[in-house]
Design an enzyme around this catalytic site. Structure first.
Site, PDB file in Angstrom:
ATOM      1  N   SER A 183      82.707  93.947  21.317  1.00 50.43           N
ATOM      2  CA  SER A 183      84.068  93.519  21.007  1.00 50.43           C
ATOM      3  C   SER A 183      84.770  94.542  20.119  1.00 50.43           C
ATOM      4  O   SER A 183      86.003  94.623  20.102  1.00 50.43           O
ATOM      5  CB  SER A 183      84.046  92.157  20.311  1.00 50.43           C
ATOM      6  OG  SER A 183      83.399  92.245  19.053  1.00 50.43           O
ATOM      7  N   ASP A 340      75.633  88.153  15.310  1.00 51.87           N
ATOM      8  CA  ASP A 340      75.131  88.466  13.975  1.00 51.87           C
ATOM      9  C   ASP A 340      74.297  87.337  13.384  1.00 51.87           C
ATOM     10  O   ASP A 340      73.650  87.503  12.355  1.00 51.87           O
ATOM     11  CB  ASP A 340      76.286  88.808  13.026  1.00 51.87           C
ATOM     12  CG  ASP A 340      76.821  90.213  13.257  1.00 51.87           C
ATOM     13  OD1 ASP A 340      76.142  91.002  13.941  1.00 51.87           O
ATOM     14  OD2 ASP A 340      77.916  90.523  12.763  1.00 51.87           O
TER      15      ASP A 340
END
Length: 455
Positions: A183, A340
């Site tokens: 992204s 993450d």
């Protein structure tokens, strides 16, 4: 140095979540592109964000940490902020010799990816480099997309990785990119596009992973006066037969100017995940401030994950509360929009009852390390039973024992794996790398009753 939990008492209290690393990067870069002075409050001064600050200073922004004393009745309060006098989009590489001097970004992949596009706005050449880990990060998809926009970037080792030499000139036009890689490539183009000559039309093809990070970018762009049109479209007729969801996304960015503003960086759900996970694992209760219920951060998913695993989590407008008895259960979870969280969830899974299957994180192999591989290998060192596959893993809970693991200089691995010390005697080698994203990790853990040590 080795990081480990020395001891802990009852876990409880109230803490303020550390500022968002993702928003801090973006705020610094956008303010540096704006005309006039911006004040940024609650910036995260981690190693990664400092890399963005140094890069923006080299390209012409004037950046200072300042303090003001505010009077409130008969009391005074000191407010700290980052003041940035922007370039108005007129960038210039102030290195002594721009053709040979490299701007060292250390380990910051976010800085490299965003600034590669931004550097094309400079009127002279810019070269970015970094540590050994950063030089392994693939950049080819971004470089290909930028080439269609009239941007010339040379990989000095001819491998589509840093060091990268960016030449001046950003014409704009039409380009496309796969949404399944990073992204940050998309955010990079969107941030630089308003200052291109002709504007940019960017098509993103399915599947679009980590889209919340692009939504974050668009939301902060609006704060600095930039507006982007986003629409879905059918990118290929045969998709109707081959896929259940074959909509691409098209972004249209007209030439615009950045406007300076005052901006408050919100709390970071990914960093807060370690605090919340600690409570879930050991039991206790905690209030974490500066976590907003309307946040666009994909890592807000940690609240749903902890709830499904057995913790009692409540989200309020600007804070979160969590209670847990320390008894967790395995779940199935797709982390495609929150990669993450992989390491945090893996550690939770290793200490939960039953099995946990994590999917959707193939792009996690392109982070600071191949996070799927390193997670599995380090858990196996502790005896964990697991199965690895291309886009995730299955972890069988309560199969680990004491031992020593290696951080691989990955900040998220160091922090997540240190939490195993709440139930086992586990040390993390080279654990000091948490400074990359959470410089006061040890101090905040201490505030909730967990004593960590580096030795």
């Amino acid at each position: 140095m080795n990081l480990k939990i020395k001891n802990y008492s009852e876990i409880k209290g109230t803490v303020k979540a550390p500022p968002s690393k993702s928003y801090s990067h973006r705020a610094v870069i956008l303010a540096s592109l704006a005309r006039g002075k911006s004040k940024l409050f609650d910036v995260l001064y981690s190693e990664d964000v400092l890399s963005s600050i140094r890069a923006c200073e080299t390209l012409g922004a004037k950046i200072d940490r300042k303090k003001e004393i505010i009077l409130k009745g008969d009391k005074s309060e000191t407010i700290e902020y980052l003041e940035i006098e922007g370039t108005g989009g007129k960038l210039h590489n102030n290195s002594k010799d721009p053709s040979s001097d490299m701007i060292d970004l250390a380990n910051s992949g976010t800085t490299l990816r965003i600034m590669t596009s931004v550097a094309a706005l400079s009127d002279n050449e810019v070269i970015f480099t970094g540590d050994d880990s950063l030089k392994t990060r693939p950049m080819g998809a971004l470089l290909d997309a930028l080439k269609s926009l009239g941007v010339k970037v040379e990989s000095l080792n001819d491998n589509n990785k840093a060091p990268l030499k960016v030449y001046p000139g950003f014409e704009g036009g039409e380009t496309d990119i796969l949404g399944s890689i990073s992204s940050q490539f998309i955010s990079s183009i969107l941030i630089s596009a308003p200052l291109s000559d002709k504007g940019v039309e960017l098509e993103v093809y399915p599947e679009f992973v980590s889209k919340p990070y692009v939504d974050m970018t668009i939301s902060i762009l609006e704060k600095f006066g930039i507006y982007i049109n986003e629409e879905k479209y059918q990118f290929h007729e045969t998709c109707k037969k081959e896929f259940t969801d074959c909509l691409g996304i098209k972004f249209n960015v007209k030439p615009q100017s950045y406007k300076a503003c005052d901006y408050i960086v919100e709390g970071d759900y990914s960093s807060a995940s370690y605090l919340l996970a600690a409570v879930a694992i050991a039991g206790g209760e905690l209030k974490v401030e500066n976590l907003f219920s309307d946040s666009k951060q994909g890592d807000k998913l940690i609240l749903d994950i902890l709830t499904k695993m057995g913790a009692d989590v409540i989200s309020f407008d600007d804070y979160v509360t969590i209670r847990s008895d320390g008894n967790l259960k395995g779940i199935d979870i797709n982390l495609s929009n929150a990669p993450d969280l992989l390491l945090t969830v893996a550690v939770l899974a290793a200490l939960a009852e039953g099995k946990t299957t994590i999917t959707g994180v193939k792009h996690g192999r392109l982070k600071e390390t191949d996070r799927i591989d390193t997670t599995c290998r380090e858990l196996e060192k502790l005896g964990c039973k697991l199965e690895e596959f291309e886009d995730g893993m299955t972890i069988y809970g309560n199969t680990i024992s004491d031992g020593v693991v290696e951080s691989h200089n990955d900040h998220r691995l160091a922090m997540a794996f240190s939490l195993l010390g709440l139930k086992h005697d586990v040390e993390v080698e080279n654990g000091e790398c948490f400074d990359v994203s959470f410089p006061n990790f040890i101090e905040l853990m201490g505030e909730i009753g967990i004593e960590l040590e580096l030795k």
